[in-house]
Design an enzyme around this catalytic site. Structure first.
Site, PDB file in Angstrom:
ATOM      1  N   ASN A  91       0.804  -1.173   0.252  1.00  0.00           N
ATOM      2  CA  ASN A  91      -0.049   0.519   0.030  1.00  0.00           C
ATOM      3  C   ASN A  91       0.835   1.383  -0.222  1.00  0.00           C
ATOM      4  O   ASN A  91       0.521   2.217  -0.397  1.00  0.00           O
ATOM      5  CB  ASN A  91      -1.151   0.016   0.769  1.00  0.00           C
ATOM      6  CG  ASN A  91      -0.010  -0.177   2.803  1.00  0.00           C
ATOM      7  OD1 ASN A  91       0.768  -0.680   2.745  1.00  0.00           O
ATOM      8  ND2 ASN A  91      -1.088   0.288   3.065  1.00  0.00           N
ATOM      9  N   CYS A 115      -3.440   1.190   6.870  1.00  0.00           N
ATOM     10  CA  CYS A 115      -4.060   1.110   8.324  1.00  0.00           C
ATOM     11  C   CYS A 115      -3.803   1.273   8.553  1.00  0.00           C
ATOM     12  O   CYS A 115      -4.945   0.631   9.608  1.00  0.00           O
ATOM     13  CB  CYS A 115      -2.728   0.348   8.480  1.00  0.00           C
ATOM     14  SG  CYS A 115      -0.870   1.440   8.231  1.00  0.00           S
ATOM     15  N   GLU A 123       3.926  -5.409  12.110  1.00  0.00           N
ATOM     16  CA  GLU A 123       3.046  -3.405  11.929  1.00  0.00           C
ATOM     17  C   GLU A 123       1.854  -4.188  11.420  1.00  0.00           C
ATOM     18  O   GLU A 123       2.183  -4.550  10.281  1.00  0.00           O
ATOM     19  CB  GLU A 123       4.076  -2.838  11.198  1.00  0.00           C
ATOM     20  CG  GLU A 123       4.585  -2.403  11.974  1.00  0.00           C
ATOM     21  CD  GLU A 123       5.028  -1.799  13.944  1.00  0.00           C
ATOM     22  OE1 GLU A 123       3.284  -1.154  13.511  1.00  0.00           O
ATOM     23  OE2 GLU A 123       5.303  -1.319  14.078  1.00  0.00           O
TER      24      GLU A 123
END
Ligand code: NAD
Length: 458
Positions: free
Chosen positions: A133, A266, A232
């Site tokens: 992303n 995210c 993460e």
């Protein structure tokens, strides 16, 4: 040799097929990384900085080229892709400045009998396994501090951003002309199976950014060799809007926070809790602004592009269909765009319940689910009602009240009157199932080291 196919999400056409690293090649790559370690770790921080700082002009010189590859392969509007390259450059500068501070030895105590010192030493081989992303910036924030800290790195880009990964790797390889020893940075091309193969090896740290599903698998696989992991992972980030919020600014901020990068962030806002008194008014404004989000159909300055691939479009469609079936109202959007490309319209939903996928699972699309609440306690309870804990935002003019609420939210970052909160100069990471460990800032740099206590008897 099998190939990884790169697709343009605007046209659905194949851009290129690249050769995948075979599982047989991986142990040799790891061996080379181990052999390269002493020369690099013993070079000293000053020399390593001298070499790595040459990356900044390389990023600058290749800005347009990198931005075009990001745009074509990942679907970000070109101006946003340029912004990503610039952010990568600033991040490098930040690490160059901050690593000496982060890794400075500390005298913990000293008396006539002994001296205790804290040292931050290279941890060894770091596997940077990264998502698509932010296909340049996220690999960079894993790799650059790991190198500066004296580690060798295996870099695996996402299978959906292999071309960006290869281009970035080629820039890093150019640092060999500046003194970077051979094999300090190596590329592994492939998908999930290749990633799993890396995790099985004799490495020292997995620095992973990606989904919760993959994070859990990596944690299991890392248990075998017990190497350190930084995870993460995803989020289902809530926004809490109090009745005194500035309606115009809040509507703007919520729509931006939910649709930025086509919602494929995210920390994008995925659940919005609005105090009852302003629910109708704010909903109206949010719908207006969602309708005004511009979509990249050849417009370099557009707000959003397509979703990454068909699978992501299917996830978003599935969440919307599930919500509709269970009684949700779609106020705008709710469908893909006709024609080629994985475009999905910014979508505002109301009449939602907690059993809907759109309220529980990470959607990773331009969705804006609105729910009303009466008391602040209720809003906090709703915001915390998730397995995730990456970020949360609070929208109000009363900063003191916001700070009280912030203390009760179980997340890694709280933002007041904005969203996201990702900043290279601040530690980044999640609570609960949004992750383990931190990246960025001095905390993130130290995670990439072996923290050694040196006890000197006098
Ligand atoms: P993903 O988990 O599918 O893949 C991420 C990377 O891991 C890819 O390189 C993939 O090939 C590899 N991989 C997948 N399974 C693996 C396994 N079992 N072992 C080793 N490697 C494996 O995630 P994605 O679709 O690329 O990215 C989207 C996800 O990433 C979202 O959930 C998003 O929230 C999360 N994300 C988190 C952050 C953060 O900072 N917390 C930032 C960006 C993205």
């Amino acid at each position: 040799m099998s190939k990884i196919v790169s697709i343009n999400p605007f046209t659905e056409e194949i851009i290129k097929a690249v050769e995948e690293t075979s599982s047989e090649q991986i142990p040799t790559i790891v061996k080379k990384a181990r052999e390269a370690l002493p020369a690099w770790s013993e070079l000293g921080l000053e020399k390593r900085i001298e070499i790595i700082e040459k990356l900044v002009p390389l990023l600058e010189q290749n800005k347009e080229k990198l931005a075009k590859i990001i745009h074509d392969e990942m679907g970000k509007p070109i101006q946003k892709a340029v912004g990503e390259v610039e952010a990568a450059s600033s991040a490098t500068n930040f690490f160059l400045k901050t690593v000496p501070i982060a890794l400075k030895e500390k005298v913990l105590d000293e008396n006539e009998k002994e001296k205790n010192v804290l040292c931050y030493e290279p941890i060894g081989i770091v596997a940077a396994i990264t998502p698509w992303n932010y296909p340049l910036e996220l690999p960079l924030v894993s790799i650059v501090p790991a190198l500066l800290a004296g580690n060798t790195v295996l870099f695996k880009a996402s299978e959906h951003s292999s071309l960006v990964g290869i281009e970035f790797f080629n820039l890093l390889k150019q640092l060999e002309e500046e003194g970077l020893p051979k094999n300090v940075i190596q590329l592994v091309v492939g998908g999930k199976e290749t990633g799993k193969e890396i995790v099985k090896q004799d490495i020292d740290l997995v620095s992973f950014t990606g989904s919760l599903r993959a994070g859990k698998q990596i944690m299991k696989d890392s248990a075998e060799k017990l190497h350190k992991i930084i995870l993460e992972l995803g989020g289902k980030d809530p926004a809490i809007v109090l009745k005194d919020a500035d309606l115009e600014e809040t509507a703007k901020g919520i729509v931006r926070g939910a649709t930025i990068n086509t919602g494929q962030v995210c920390c994008s806002i995925e659940r919005i809790y609005i105090q009852k008194e302003i629910f109708e008014q704010l909903t109206k404004k949010i719908v207006e602004k969602a309708k005004a989000v511009s979509i990249d159909k050849g417009n370099d300055n557009a707000d959003i592009g397509p979703l990454i691939r068909e699978f992501q479009l299917k996830t978003v469609e599935d969440h919307i269909e599930d919500a509709k079936k269970k009684g949700a109202h779609i106020l705008t959007g709710g469908k893909r765009l006709e024609g080629k490309g994985y475009f999905f319209l910014p979508t505002v939903l109301t009449n939602l319940t907690n059993d809907m996928k759109v309220m529980k699972e990470e959607t990773f699309g331009p969705i804006i689910p609105l729910v009303s609440f009466e008391t602040i306690e209720e809003a906090i309870e709703k915001a915390n009602n998730t397995k995730y804990g990456l970020t949360a935002s609070i929208w109000t003019k009363d900063k003191e009240k916001a700070k009280q609420i912030a203390k009760k939210l179980v997340v890694g970052t709280v933002v007041i009157n904005s969203s996201g909160g990702y900043k290279i100069g601040c530690p980044w990471g999640g609570a609960k199932q949004s992750g383990i460990g931190r990246i960025n800032y001095t905390e993130g740099i130290r995670e990439l080291t072996n923290i050694k206590h040196l006890s000197i008897k006098k």
